[in-house]
Write an enzyme that holds these catalytic residues in place. Sequence first.
Site: not given
Length: 195
Positions: A10-11, A14-16, A39, A55, A68
């Site tokens: 998604g952009g 966008s809430g991905k 991550a 995040h 990481e």
Amino acid sequence: MHGQLTFISGGVRSGKSAFAERQLVASACVAGGRLVYIASGRAVDKEMQARIEQHQHDRADQQWTTIEQPVSLENVLPFIQPNDFVLWDCLTTWLANEMYEERANTFCIQVPGCMEKKAKQLLETVQQIRERAAHFTIVSNEVLDELPSPFTETQQYSKWIGLLHQQLVHMADDAIEMDYGLPFYWKKEGQVTTR
């Protein structure tokens, strides 16, 4: 036997990530599994540092184990256990990191065959994580809706995103596109849908 593989694109904003996290938290809670967050981001500037911190704050209550891993995704394999619910955020950041990984005073994107090797290794690693974990979710940004760039390396970046997205969607059980915080399933449990 392998675990579930979900691909979410998604952009920007966008809430991905939030959607992926909610899905995995709910599934892990039911199964009693461990939440693992891979991550790929590097804090290269203040904006990226702020995004990483946000995040981390968003995940603080769910007891995620964070790895990481900005390059060489295969290095996470020894840490993945059965009944893990794994979120990798995100493919596009990893791709940029790998393209510009410096080797002998040059970047991978400038070395013939380098990105092909990295893409092959990535797809093998995705399959290996899927074989170990209960559920593996990959998040990626959708940048191919934009006008083509006149810059060669940006064109190469777009090419690799497109190729990897296609291959990962082919492998995935579920392929979801996020728009305005809402999920659209292009593929659900292996069945392809259309708009």
